[in-house]
Design a protein around this motif. Structure first.
Motif, short mmCIF file in Angstrom:
data_model
loop_
_atom_site.label_atom_id
_atom_site.label_comp_id
_atom_site.label_asym_id
_atom_site.label_seq_id
_atom_site.Cartn_x
_atom_site.Cartn_y
_atom_site.Cartn_z
N LYS A 7 0.84 -1.21 0.19
CA LYS A 7 0.18 -0.04 -0.11
C LYS A 7 0.82 1.15 -0.10
CE LYS A 7 -3.76 2.37 2.36
NZ LYS A 7 -3.39 3.43 1.52
N ASP A 11 0.78 4.10 -2.77
CA ASP A 11 0.32 5.47 -2.39
C ASP A 11 1.58 6.68 -2.83
OD1 ASP A 11 -1.92 4.82 -1.35
OD2 ASP A 11 -1.11 4.75 0.82
N ASN A 14 1.16 6.89 -6.64
CA ASN A 14 -0.13 7.60 -7.11
C ASN A 14 0.54 9.16 -6.77
OD1 ASN A 14 -1.82 6.05 -7.82
ND2 ASN A 14 -2.51 5.41 -5.84
N THR A 15 0.82 9.61 -5.57
CA THR A 15 1.47 10.87 -5.36
C THR A 15 2.39 11.46 -6.37
OG1 THR A 15 1.37 10.44 -2.94
CG2 THR A 15 2.55 12.38 -3.46
#
Length: 194
Positions: A7, A11, A14-15
């Protein structure tokens, strides 16, 4: 810990994509999960980027053999040594239309350069990383055409534009003590007369 590490990587990517404004270009975000479901249908929605755990292996070079000893609440606690794991993960894209294919390749290019620039993740530099994870090291796997063919076959899918990485070292340790001893409260010495 496996779920936390995967995860975290999703994340961070994605950032990075939001900073590069790639998610606004028609591709969705990184989602974790299987590539196909039990019926053989795509599990990752089109135009999203899938992140799939494809293998777990123990790092036997850095393996600890001796139990860990600690004092907890005045008791002598023995824990099994940590298991150090290397994870093989696969980032894959599934464009919904032929004109989205180039965008998916652009995503993979940005993903590769992201991990080239950020190969090591520590809680000090990345506050989103769980402090129980000391360090994650991400390195690209160079798979041959035959290895790719075998991997996609055992994943139950046709090939998609993808890149594979090894993530080192995820540590797991059972918190259930192997044994608990009573604390040492008296030290007795024996004198021997000669």
């Amino acid at each position: 810990m496996l779920d936390i590490a995967i995860k975290f990587l999703a994340d961070e990517v994605n950032t990075h994509l939001k900073k590069r404004a790639l998610s606004a270009s028609g591709l969705g975000e990184v989602v974790t999960g299987q590539i196909v479901d039990d019926a053989g249908k795509w599990a990752t929605a089109a135009d999203n980027i899938g992140l799939t755990l494809v293998n777990i292996e123990e790092d036997r070079i850095m393996r600890e053999h001796l139990p860990e000893y600690a004092y907890v609440n005045g008791s002598h606690v023995v824990l099994q040594p940590e298991i150090k794991l290397n994870l093989s993960v696969l980032f894959h894209t599934r464009p919904s239309k032929a004109d989205k294919y180039e965008q998916s390749l652009r995503f993979l290019s940005n993903l590769i350069t992201f991990f080239q620039a950020h190969p090591v993740f520590t809680p000090e530099e990345y506050p989103g990383l769980d402090p129980r994870i000391n360090k994650l090291i991400v390195e690209m796997l160079a798979l041959s055409t035959e290895q790719l063919n075998q991997m996609w076959a055992y994943l139950g899918s046709k090939y998609l534009p993808s890149v594979a990485y090894r993530v080192r070292m995820v540590l797991l340790q059972d918190v259930e003590p192997q044994s608990i001893g009573k604390p040492i409260t008296i030290i007795e010495t024996a004198l021997h007369n000669k």
